[in-house]
Design a protein around this motif. Structure first.
Motif, PDB file in Angstrom:
ATOM      1  N   HIS A  61      -8.510  62.477  -2.070  1.00 31.68           N
ATOM      2  CA  HIS A  61      -7.602  61.928  -3.090  1.00 31.68           C
ATOM      3  C   HIS A  61      -7.205  63.036  -4.073  1.00 31.68           C
ATOM      4  CE1 HIS A  61      -6.767  58.212  -5.860  1.00 31.68           C
ATOM      5  NE2 HIS A  61      -5.928  59.196  -6.124  1.00 31.68           N
ATOM      6  N   HIS A  63      -3.773  64.892  -6.006  1.00 30.78           N
ATOM      7  CA  HIS A  63      -2.335  64.939  -6.317  1.00 30.78           C
ATOM      8  C   HIS A  63      -1.927  66.394  -6.498  1.00 30.78           C
ATOM      9  CE1 HIS A  63      -2.091  60.561  -6.822  1.00 30.78           C
ATOM     10  NE2 HIS A  63      -3.302  60.653  -7.343  1.00 30.78           N
ATOM     11  N   LYS A 145      -1.595  55.605   2.052  1.00 29.45           N
ATOM     12  CA  LYS A 145      -1.950  55.245   0.681  1.00 29.45           C
ATOM     13  C   LYS A 145      -0.828  54.452   0.017  1.00 29.45           C
ATOM     14  CE  LYS A 145      -2.965  55.587  -3.841  1.00 29.45           C
ATOM     15  NZ  LYS A 145      -3.224  56.747  -4.650  1.00 29.45           N
ATOM     16  N   HIS A 246     -10.555  54.368  -7.054  1.00 35.37           N
ATOM     17  CA  HIS A 246     -10.852  54.130  -8.476  1.00 35.37           C
ATOM     18  C   HIS A 246     -11.852  53.014  -8.729  1.00 35.37           C
ATOM     19  CE1 HIS A 246      -7.264  56.484  -8.732  1.00 35.37           C
ATOM     20  NE2 HIS A 246      -6.426  55.498  -8.556  1.00 35.37           N
ATOM     21  N   ASP A 318      -9.392  62.388  -7.322  1.00 36.77           N
ATOM     22  CA  ASP A 318      -8.178  61.901  -7.979  1.00 36.77           C
ATOM     23  C   ASP A 318      -7.672  62.965  -8.956  1.00 36.77           C
ATOM     24  OD1 ASP A 318      -6.031  60.357  -8.730  1.00 36.77           O
ATOM     25  OD2 ASP A 318      -7.181  59.129 -10.138  1.00 36.77           O
TER      26      ASP A 318
HETATM   27 ZN   LIG Z   1      -4.637  59.123  -7.667  1.00 39.91          ZN
END
Ligand SMILES: [Zn+2]
Length: 477
Positions: A61, A63, A145, A246, A318
């Motif tokens: 995960h 970005h 996703k 999350h 994340d």
């Molecule tokens: Zn994310």
């Protein structure tokens, strides 16, 4: 057999536990885990005496912000941070510009990784166009996703084509994904409840970090819990393997525990901020810089329990960098600030620090960062474990090195970390991808474009990519 590299004298974390041994590497793969008395010639030796020898992190995960938001970070800077943080494989996320929703945009992103990624990579596209689902799978992805939000067609953070809220639509897409055998990553969110709850906060003028934090955690995390209940029920109804991003509330962790016991193929992840950041004090001191989300203390206790007992399978970062300007507005207008924090550079070290503090066993920490993500995302035997035949993706760590994280060390373009000033007790000294150093002696030494598609050994997509790379390396006349 010719050995390229011998990592000698360290405590090697194997699937059956820690053992003092030497790791032999040949052709980018682990060729043996042997005693120090085994004599065999090798081109290069690294002395790991007094150090832990660990599998590299598989971070599903991330970005990267490329393409579209390169002012925050790009694939090169993201994978520099990965290398420094012991992450040897990243999976990117689809909320880019253009968003990754079809074969064309996925191919473009793959090319970008191929040009600049320092570590191995894959990418999770959004499966919102049914006709594109199989084609994207055939390119070699490991997962899809989506964000469980109403698709309003906006740009960031949930660009058009990455949101999916309607339950019928979710079930339809799950039916398509089942046919591919891949996993479906879902950002859980109950939009209808959130519309009502955040409307109350905004009507009261609580457009502040504290208001935002409280809204997302309102009614003991109801927006998370109801969404996750829906996802679990639809996963059961469709047979689609799902992965919940999350995870942070007590009830949703209990729901995942029950679903697993009932045989639902569900995994879930904890992002760095849930165990290590986002206390109420963090929200008050760091404001927008702490948010992602506020995790109240009773929920954080449940998170740690879930990490220890394996209900929470995976630690993934994340990594979601934003500039200071994008964050600063949040002090007075938190709903206008970008949420998310950079996280890939320090998550592994924070986990090792937690091991030193007795919060988590070393075995669980390694399972969460490396072994389980590799297994659950179709890379078993290739990534995530120090076993013969696997890629030599290796981290060497000093578990008795106290140091302090500061903004000065941050390799993200954004130049800040919410952990600025935090002292940790373990340090990653070296990161190796397929037998080659990508980080050593405090510097990133990996070459842009060294990273390759992370795929199962028998995946035709990987074999095709390897073939192309071979041809590119040959002098074709
Ligand atoms: Zn994310």
């Amino acid at each position: 057999m010719s050995i390229d590299l011998r990592i000698s004298g360290g405590v090697v974390m194997t699937p059956s536990g820690p053992t003092t041994a030497d790791v032999l590497v040949a052709g980018g793969r682990i060729a043996g885990i042997v005693g120090s008395d085994v004599s065999i010639e090798s081109d290069r030796t690294i002395d790991a005496t007094g150090r832990l020898v660990l599998p590299g992190m598989v971070d599903v995960h991330v970005h990267t912000r490329e393409p579209g938001y390169e002012h925050k970070d790009d694939i090169l800077t993201t994978t520099q941070q990965a290398a420094a943080g012991g992450v040897t494989t990243i999976f990117g996320m689809p909320n880019l510009q253009p968003p990754t929703t079809d074969v064309a945009t996925l191919s473009d992103v793959f090319e970008r990784y191929g040009r600049t990624s320092i570590v191995d990579w894959n990418h999770n596209p959004a499966p919102t166009k049914p006709a594109e689902i199989q084609g994207m799978s055939d390119l070699g992805i490991r997962a899809y996703k989506i964000y469980m939000v109403v698709d309003t067609g906006r740009t960031y953070p949930h660009p058009a084509g990455t949101g999916m809220h309607d339950h019928g639509h979710l079930l339809q897409i799950m039916d398509h994904i089942v046919a591919t055998g891949k996993r479906f990553i879902i950002h859980p969110h109950d939009q209808a409840l959130m519309d009502y709850i955040e409307g109350q906060y905004l009507a009261r003028g609580e457009n502040t970090p504290e208001g935002y934090a409280s809204a997302y955690a309102a009614r003991e995390g109801v927006i998370w819990d109801t969404a996750i209940d829906v996802v679990l029920r639809l996963a059961e109804a469709s047979g689609c393997p799902v992965h919940i991003a999350h995870i942070q509330t007590r009830r949703s962790i209990e729901a995942v525990r029950r679903a697993k016991a009932a045989g639902v193929d569900v995994t879930c992840e904890v992002n760095h901020w849930a165990p290590f950041l986002s206390t109420w004090e963090d929200v008050q001191v760091l404001g927008p810089y702490a948010l992602s989300y506020w995790v109240p203390d009773d929920n954080r206790a449940a998170v740690w329990e879930g990490m220890r007992d394996g209900t929470i399978d995976i630690a993934s970062s994340d990594h979601a960098p934003h500039t200071r300007e994008e964050k600063e507005i949040g002090w007075t207008e938190m709903w206008s600030a970008h949420t998310g924090t950079p996280g890939i550079q320090y998550y592994y070290e924070l986990m090792l620090d937690a091991v030193n503090r007795g919060e988590l066993s070393l075995q669980r920490a390694i399972d969460m960062v490396a072994t389980v993500p590799a297994e659950k995302f179709g890379l078993e035997g290739v990534k995530g474990s120090l076993v013969v035949g696997a890629d030599a993706d290796i981290v060497i760590a000093d578990m008795a090195h106290e140091w302090t994280i500061t903004n000065d060390d941050v390799m993200s373009k954004t130049g800040w970390t919410p952990y600025d000033g935090r002292t940790v007790s373990a340090r990653i000294e070296r990161t190796i991808v397929r037998g080659r150093d990508v980080y050593a002696d405090g510097a990133v030494v990996g070459e842009p474009g060294y990273g390759v598609l992370a795929a199962a050994r028998n995946d035709p997509a990987a074999q095709a990519a390897e073939h192309t790379a071979d041809l590119a390396g040959k002098d074709l006349k």
